[in-house]
Design an enzyme around this catalytic site. Structure first.
Site, mmCIF file in Angstrom:
data_model
loop_
_atom_site.group_PDB
_atom_site.id
_atom_site.type_symbol
_atom_site.label_atom_id
_atom_site.label_comp_id
_atom_site.label_asym_id
_atom_site.label_seq_id
_atom_site.Cartn_x
_atom_site.Cartn_y
_atom_site.Cartn_z
ATOM 1 N N ASP A 141 40.191 67.186 -34.542
ATOM 2 C CA ASP A 141 40.709 66.258 -35.615
ATOM 3 C C ASP A 141 42.339 65.865 -35.452
ATOM 4 O OD1 ASP A 141 38.520 66.432 -36.867
ATOM 5 O OD2 ASP A 141 38.847 67.575 -38.606
ATOM 6 N N GLU A 200 34.938 58.783 -31.762
ATOM 7 C CA GLU A 200 36.398 58.855 -31.058
ATOM 8 C C GLU A 200 36.659 57.571 -30.500
ATOM 9 O OE1 GLU A 200 33.195 60.689 -28.239
ATOM 10 O OE2 GLU A 200 33.617 60.626 -30.292
ATOM 11 N N ASP A 240 38.254 54.623 -25.915
ATOM 12 C CA ASP A 240 37.359 55.621 -26.060
ATOM 13 C C ASP A 240 37.805 57.072 -25.571
ATOM 14 O OD1 ASP A 240 34.406 56.597 -26.818
ATOM 15 O OD2 ASP A 240 34.688 57.372 -24.777
ATOM 16 N N ASN A 265 36.314 69.287 -28.604
ATOM 17 C CA ASN A 265 35.473 70.035 -29.932
ATOM 18 C C ASN A 265 34.825 71.239 -29.542
ATOM 19 O OD1 ASN A 265 36.416 68.238 -31.992
ATOM 20 N ND2 ASN A 265 34.672 66.841 -31.510
#
Length: 266
Positions: free
Chosen positions: A140, A166, A123, A131
């Site tokens: 991305d 993620e 993770d 973000n």
């Protein structure tokens, strides 16, 4: 779409065995198209299969056009299958493929493979802030780069799959617990040490990993893949609670940690 069956009319009828092969290919492509919601094309392929099934006469020679059509369908089938098991953003395998392979390894081999089976749940740490700070395009790009780093140095038969968001899973078959942990720790270190500022100034990315290892079955009841993933998830939570950027694993009944948090002063 032009009906490829028409291509064969002037070249003679196909052999029964080859026609059966083509019928099965048409059906396989139709199933894949239907699973992607392309029902009109799926219907066309099924219709071609029906035409072949009801209009076969055995001949000694197979027309070249037929051979070419079989090759095209095989490529189309393989491409559609590959697309159905890949994550669109990262090109890693998707959850569907992960589930298939976990069951396949356990069921087809009658238990855990020789050497054992490990799954590592990975993770990204504080990914939401990436973000929020740099935007989703950068987010991305981070996911794509993380996948590239995770896929380095995997054992034979090992692969990376996107578990969701993620989170990623490394499937590591045929390895012992020490090797599985070392593979996960090497991946964690590569990600920590990658020059993330080459993507955007100030960017830093780390991951936390939980490694669940199952030794060979040796006559015992095969492990449930879902249970192994849950175990990896619990260890991932431990890695997060330790301060992130860490690998959590078990030795016997004891949970241990490797990675940056272990080296931090208390």
């Amino acid at each position: 779409m032009q009906n490829p069956v028409r291509h064969f009319e002037n070249a003679g009828r196909v052999e029964s065995e080859d026609a059966t092969s083509l019928i099965e290919l048409y059906k396989s492509v139709a199933d894949l198209l239907a699973s992607r919601g392309e029902y009109k094309q799926a219907y066309e392929h099924l219709r071609y299969a029906l035409e072949l099934a009801t209009d076969r006469v055995q001949q000694p020679q197979v027309p070249q056009q037929f051979r070419l059509e079989v090759d095209r369908l095989r490529r189309e089938n393989a491409e559609a299958r590959e697309q159905s098991i890949r994550d669109a953003l990262t090109a890693s395998y998707n959850r569907r493929y992960l589930d298939e392979r976990l069951l396949e390894v356990v069921e087809l081999q009658g238990g855990i493979p020789s050497g054992g089976l490990a799954v590592a749940l990975v993770d990204l740490d504080w990914f939401k802030s990436v973000n929020d700070t740099y935007g989703h395009l950068v987010g991305d790009r981070v996911l794509q780069q993380v996948v590239e780093l995770l896929q380095v140095g995997l054992p034979d038969g090992g692969f990376c799959a996107r578990y969701g968001g993620e989170e990623f899973v490394l499937m590591l078959p045929g390895v012992d617990g020490v090797t599985a942990t070392a593979t996960a720790e090497a991946a964690r270190a590569r990600i920590e040490q990658f020059p993330w500022s080459s993507i955007v100034i100030g960017l830093r990315v780390t991951v936390s990993i939980g490694v669940a290892h199952q030794p060979p079955a040796d006559g015992r009841t095969p492990v449930n893949p879902e249970q192994q993933l849950r175990s990896a998830d619990g260890l991932l939570y431990t890695a997060k609670q330790s301060g992130r950027n860490a690998v959590a694993y078990r030795v016997g009944g004891e949970v241990r940690l490797s990675g940056a948090p272990v080296r931090r002063p208390r």
